[in-house]
Design a protein around this motif. Structure first.
Motif, PDB file in Angstrom:
ATOM      1  N   GLN A  80      14.769   1.410  -2.271  1.00 18.24           N
ATOM      2  CA  GLN A  80      13.557   1.376  -1.458  1.00 18.24           C
ATOM      3  C   GLN A  80      13.962   1.333   0.022  1.00 18.24           C
ATOM      4  OE1 GLN A  80      11.331  -2.116  -2.443  1.00 18.24           O
ATOM      5  NE2 GLN A  80      11.029  -1.558  -4.580  1.00 18.24           N
ATOM      6  N   VAL A  82      11.950   1.860   4.305  1.00 17.16           N
ATOM      7  CA  VAL A  82      10.780   2.213   5.112  1.00 17.16           C
ATOM      8  C   VAL A  82      11.234   3.077   6.280  1.00 17.16           C
ATOM      9  CG1 VAL A  82       8.807   1.362   6.443  1.00 17.16           C
ATOM     10  CG2 VAL A  82       9.669   0.025   4.498  1.00 17.16           C
ATOM     11  N   SER A 118       5.272  -4.660   3.476  1.00 11.11           N
ATOM     12  CA  SER A 118       4.847  -3.403   2.869  1.00 11.11           C
ATOM     13  C   SER A 118       3.860  -3.692   1.743  1.00 11.11           C
ATOM     14  CB  SER A 118       6.058  -2.643   2.330  1.00 11.11           C
ATOM     15  OG  SER A 118       6.882  -2.191   3.399  1.00 11.11           O
ATOM     16  N   GLY A 125       8.471  -3.447   6.960  1.00 12.87           N
ATOM     17  CA  GLY A 125       8.604  -2.534   8.083  1.00 12.87           C
ATOM     18  C   GLY A 125       8.432  -3.282   9.385  1.00 12.87           C
ATOM     19  N   ARG A 132       4.373   4.566   9.747  1.00  7.78           N
ATOM     20  CA  ARG A 132       5.286   3.823   8.868  1.00  7.78           C
ATOM     21  C   ARG A 132       5.117   4.372   7.457  1.00  7.78           C
ATOM     22  NH1 ARG A 132       3.086  -0.681   9.589  1.00  7.78           N
ATOM     23  NH2 ARG A 132       2.444  -1.494   7.553  1.00  7.78           N
ATOM     24  N   GLU A 134       6.393   3.917   3.504  1.00  4.41           N
ATOM     25  CA  GLU A 134       7.114   3.191   2.462  1.00  4.41           C
ATOM     26  C   GLU A 134       7.693   4.213   1.480  1.00  4.41           C
ATOM     27  OE1 GLU A 134       4.648   0.232   0.609  1.00  4.41           O
ATOM     28  OE2 GLU A 134       3.706  -0.336   2.516  1.00  4.41           O
ATOM     29  N   GLN A 160       3.452   5.107   0.311  1.00  6.16           N
ATOM     30  CA  GLN A 160       2.350   4.578   1.125  1.00  6.16           C
ATOM     31  C   GLN A 160       2.568   4.989   2.575  1.00  6.16           C
ATOM     32  OE1 GLN A 160      -0.023   2.777  -0.584  1.00  6.16           O
ATOM     33  NE2 GLN A 160      -1.390   2.676   1.169  1.00  6.16           N
TER      34      GLN A 160
END
Length: 202
Positions: A80, A82, A118, A125, A132, A134, A160
């Protein structure tokens, strides 16, 4: 016209040709989370769109003497990250995060960014970015030369979007309000500059 064989160049010589000619390059400010829970932040200009269905971006991170950079290691660990778009209002803060810090220290704190949670992933973030995204890791591709791995290419799916009200109008981004900056060579950046339209032929 000068003709150059890249195989006869050093890595640094090829780097100068690439970053001096492939311009302007969008800048991604990437936050990741370490195994110890420390928020890491770093800018990258080997970054672009891959797909809109699903929405995906690419991020290439070079290795330093064969070793993973913190951002790459964290992406492989958490799967994961951002991505924030760097703009005129936050570029100086982002530049502060390019300093080499121990993995136990956060570049986010050094640059006085405001951490924001997030919605779909555990990696936070920063509030100061107008865009921004995700992301979840879809694929990592090793970048190799004959001797060793020299970098990592990451493909991330955006799960997102977060957009500042000032830049978003009826499904579109207002480029003049976003004020994104791009990377050139050396210490140079560029602003958007003049915008012009050319209609595609039928």
């Amino acid at each position: 016209m000068i003709s150059i064989d890249p195989k006869k160049n050093t890595e640094r010589e090829n780097y100068k040709l690439l970053v001096g000619s492939i311009i302007p390059r969008p800048v991604a400010f990437v936050t990741t989370l370490s195994e110890q829970g420390i928020i890491n932040g770093a800018p990258f200009s080997y970054f672009n769109i891959v797909s809109s269905n699903p929405p995906m971006i690419s991020l290439a991170i070079q290795r330093a003497t064969g070793r993973l950079k913190d951002t790459a290691r964290h992406i492989l660990y958490q799967e994961q990250f951002v991505v924030h778009i760097v703009d005129e209002d936050n570029v100086n803060q982002v530049n502060e995060t390019a300093a080499s810090l121990p993995v136990t220290e956060s570049e986010i704190e050094r640059a006085n960014f405001t951490v924001i949670d997030s919605q779909r992933i555990i990696v936070p973030g920063v509030k100061e970015a107008k865009v921004r995204m995700e992301c979840r890791l879809v694929q990592s591709v090793p970048l190799m030369n004959k001797e060793q791995q020299t970098g990592d290419l990451f493909i991330g799916e955006i799960v997102q979007f977060h957009l500042d009200d000032v830049i978003y109008h009826e499904g579109r981004i207002d480029a003049s309000a976003l004020k994104a900056v791009s990377r050139l060579a050396g210490a140079s950046y560029a602003k958007i500059g003049d915008i012009f339209d050319i209609e595609r032929p039928q």
